[in-house]
Design a protein around this motif. Structure first.
Motif, mmCIF file in Angstrom:
data_model
loop_
_atom_site.group_PDB
_atom_site.id
_atom_site.type_symbol
_atom_site.label_atom_id
_atom_site.label_comp_id
_atom_site.label_asym_id
_atom_site.label_seq_id
_atom_site.Cartn_x
_atom_site.Cartn_y
_atom_site.Cartn_z
ATOM 1 N N THR A 40 0.770 -1.357 0.042
ATOM 2 C CA THR A 40 -0.188 0.032 0.053
ATOM 3 C C THR A 40 0.587 1.225 -0.156
ATOM 4 O OG1 THR A 40 -0.127 0.041 2.607
ATOM 5 C CG2 THR A 40 -1.961 -1.203 1.103
ATOM 6 N N ILE A 41 2.126 1.208 0.217
ATOM 7 C CA ILE A 41 2.812 2.234 0.139
ATOM 8 C C ILE A 41 4.271 2.166 -0.897
ATOM 9 C CG2 ILE A 41 4.490 3.699 1.749
ATOM 10 C CD1 ILE A 41 3.126 2.886 4.078
ATOM 11 N N ALA A 42 4.314 3.503 -1.526
ATOM 12 C CA ALA A 42 5.702 3.478 -2.238
ATOM 13 C C ALA A 42 6.290 4.758 -2.340
ATOM 14 C CB ALA A 42 5.049 3.528 -3.786
ATOM 15 N N PHE A 43 7.538 4.695 -2.521
ATOM 16 C CA PHE A 43 8.357 5.986 -2.123
ATOM 17 C C PHE A 43 9.314 6.342 -3.524
ATOM 18 C CE2 PHE A 43 12.543 7.799 -1.429
ATOM 19 C CZ PHE A 43 12.175 8.966 -0.607
ATOM 20 N N GLY A 44 9.277 7.393 -3.770
ATOM 21 C CA GLY A 44 9.977 7.930 -5.203
ATOM 22 C C GLY A 44 10.821 9.031 -4.881
ATOM 23 N N PHE A 45 12.125 9.002 -5.522
ATOM 24 C CA PHE A 45 13.159 9.924 -5.381
ATOM 25 C C PHE A 45 13.626 10.474 -6.824
ATOM 26 C CE2 PHE A 45 17.576 11.597 -4.766
ATOM 27 C CZ PHE A 45 17.253 12.541 -3.867
ATOM 28 N N GLY A 46 14.029 11.555 -6.912
ATOM 29 C CA GLY A 46 14.749 12.001 -8.335
ATOM 30 C C GLY A 46 15.448 13.288 -8.162
ATOM 31 N N LEU A 47 16.265 13.430 -9.265
ATOM 32 C CA LEU A 47 17.130 14.830 -9.159
ATOM 33 C C LEU A 47 16.425 15.585 -10.093
ATOM 34 C CD1 LEU A 47 20.686 13.373 -9.689
ATOM 35 C CD2 LEU A 47 19.747 14.079 -7.773
ATOM 36 N N ASN A 48 16.485 17.008 -9.467
ATOM 37 C CA ASN A 48 15.937 18.029 -10.435
ATOM 38 C C ASN A 48 16.961 18.824 -11.028
ATOM 39 O OD1 ASN A 48 14.125 20.075 -11.356
ATOM 40 N ND2 ASN A 48 14.018 20.879 -9.466
ATOM 41 N N LEU A 49 17.372 18.415 -12.341
ATOM 42 C CA LEU A 49 18.479 18.934 -13.107
ATOM 43 C C LEU A 49 17.892 20.124 -13.995
ATOM 44 C CD1 LEU A 49 19.984 15.745 -14.572
ATOM 45 C CD2 LEU A 49 20.127 17.027 -12.546
ATOM 46 N N GLN A 50 18.278 21.243 -13.608
ATOM 47 C CA GLN A 50 17.492 22.625 -13.622
ATOM 48 C C GLN A 50 18.309 23.583 -14.711
ATOM 49 O OE1 GLN A 50 15.609 25.871 -10.907
ATOM 50 N NE2 GLN A 50 14.070 24.186 -11.211
ATOM 51 N N TYR A 51 17.789 24.141 -15.846
ATOM 52 C CA TYR A 51 18.487 25.164 -16.488
ATOM 53 C C TYR A 51 17.729 26.296 -16.708
ATOM 54 C CZ TYR A 51 20.179 27.449 -20.699
ATOM 55 O OH TYR A 51 20.694 28.689 -21.516
ATOM 56 N N ALA A 52 18.115 27.380 -16.310
ATOM 57 C CA ALA A 52 17.458 28.739 -16.146
ATOM 58 C C ALA A 52 18.021 29.652 -17.371
ATOM 59 C CB ALA A 52 17.657 29.341 -14.784
ATOM 60 N N VAL A 53 17.397 30.769 -18.001
ATOM 61 C CA VAL A 53 17.762 31.559 -18.873
ATOM 62 C C VAL A 53 17.037 32.967 -18.527
ATOM 63 C CG1 VAL A 53 16.393 30.803 -20.739
ATOM 64 C CG2 VAL A 53 18.533 32.357 -21.226
ATOM 65 N N ALA A 54 17.926 33.970 -18.441
ATOM 66 C CA ALA A 54 16.943 35.366 -18.109
ATOM 67 C C ALA A 54 17.235 36.494 -19.070
ATOM 68 C CB ALA A 54 17.176 35.667 -16.761
ATOM 69 N N HIS A 55 16.478 37.290 -19.350
ATOM 70 C CA HIS A 55 16.585 38.379 -20.410
ATOM 71 C C HIS A 55 16.046 39.729 -19.688
ATOM 72 C CE1 HIS A 55 15.981 40.184 -24.560
ATOM 73 N NE2 HIS A 55 17.039 40.694 -23.860
ATOM 74 N N LEU A 56 16.765 40.843 -19.523
ATOM 75 C CA LEU A 56 15.984 41.934 -19.050
ATOM 76 C C LEU A 56 16.866 43.006 -19.945
ATOM 77 C CD1 LEU A 56 17.377 40.048 -16.380
ATOM 78 C CD2 LEU A 56 16.019 41.621 -15.050
ATOM 79 N N THR A 57 15.740 43.837 -20.025
ATOM 80 C CA THR A 57 16.150 45.065 -20.886
ATOM 81 C C THR A 57 15.450 46.328 -19.995
ATOM 82 O OG1 THR A 57 14.232 45.378 -22.256
ATOM 83 C CG2 THR A 57 16.038 44.246 -23.191
ATOM 84 N N GLY A 58 16.382 47.624 -20.021
ATOM 85 C CA GLY A 58 15.564 48.790 -19.353
ATOM 86 C C GLY A 58 16.094 49.880 -19.902
#
Length: 209
Positions: A40-58
């Motif tokens: 009745t019980i299951a467990f899960g685990f994972g890596l969160n590989l994250q790529y972020a890109v930002a662009h700002l003008t002012g």
């Protein structure tokens, strides 16, 4: 859960010195494993590989503008637990960690009135930059209930810690040039608040075996 946020103001608006366009896009790749602890019980685990890109003008007062771009790769994790108290009912909880990013890229001022006092640090050119941001952690609760042999009712609630995004501070070599020692590094106060999201749905199995 990837993120995509943007604001885009009309050209020449009154507050352009604080920003014309700002956008950030985050893409996740999450390899995971799971283990059935009991029937009745299951467990899960994972890596969160994250790529972020930002662009700002002012805008720069009078006639100039800046164009800032940067990106980074960061790593977090995700963990979850499901429980079936009875065969027709499934309860779940999961946690996705925050991910810290140090965006690196360039800042390109152009059209700056460098002849005026206080603007020599923004001479036209390309300067290296970095900015630190942290994407928020989330906690997700969910319930799924089978009704009969084909229908399933489900609901969820998700809490997101957006208060981690309190400010955006940009470090640029343009603001450390000789002759402009009193100019501060640009900092944008964000002051975002934590939020809850709730939702629900109904599934119908058209092809149940």
């Amino acid at each position: 859960m990837p993120y995509g946020l943007a604001t885009d103001y009309p050209n020449g608006w009154y507050g352009s010195v604080h920003g014309d366009y700002s956008g950030i896009t985050v893409a996740d790749f999450t390899p995971t494993i799971s283990h059935k602890i009991t029937d009745t019980i299951a467990f899960g685990f994972g890596l969160n590989l994250q790529y972020a890109v930002a662009h700002l003008t002012g805008g720069i007062p009078i006639s100039g503008a800046t164009d800032i771009r940067g990106d980074d790769f960061g790593v977090g994790y995700i963990a979850g637990l499901t429980w079936k108290p009875i065969p027709e009912t499934r309860l779940g909880i999961s946690y996705r960690s925050h991910v810290r990013h140090k965006l690196t890229g360039h800042n390109e001022p152009r059209g700056a009135p460098s002849a005026l006092p206080g603007f020599s640090h923004l001479a036209n050119g390309r300067y290296s930059m970095n900015a630190r941001i942290t994407t928020p952690e989330t906690v997700l609760f969910s319930v799924a209930q089978d009704v009969g042999t084909r229908w399933t009712l489900s609901t969820l609630a998700r809490w997101t810690r957006w208060s981690r995004f309190s400010e955006l501070k940009i470090q640029s070599t343009a603001y450390r040039k000789a002759g402009a020692p009193t100019v501060n590094t640009p900092t944008v106060d964000e002051d975002w608040k934590n939020v809850w999201m709730v939702g629900g749905g109904i599934d119908y199995d058209f092809c149940k075996n």
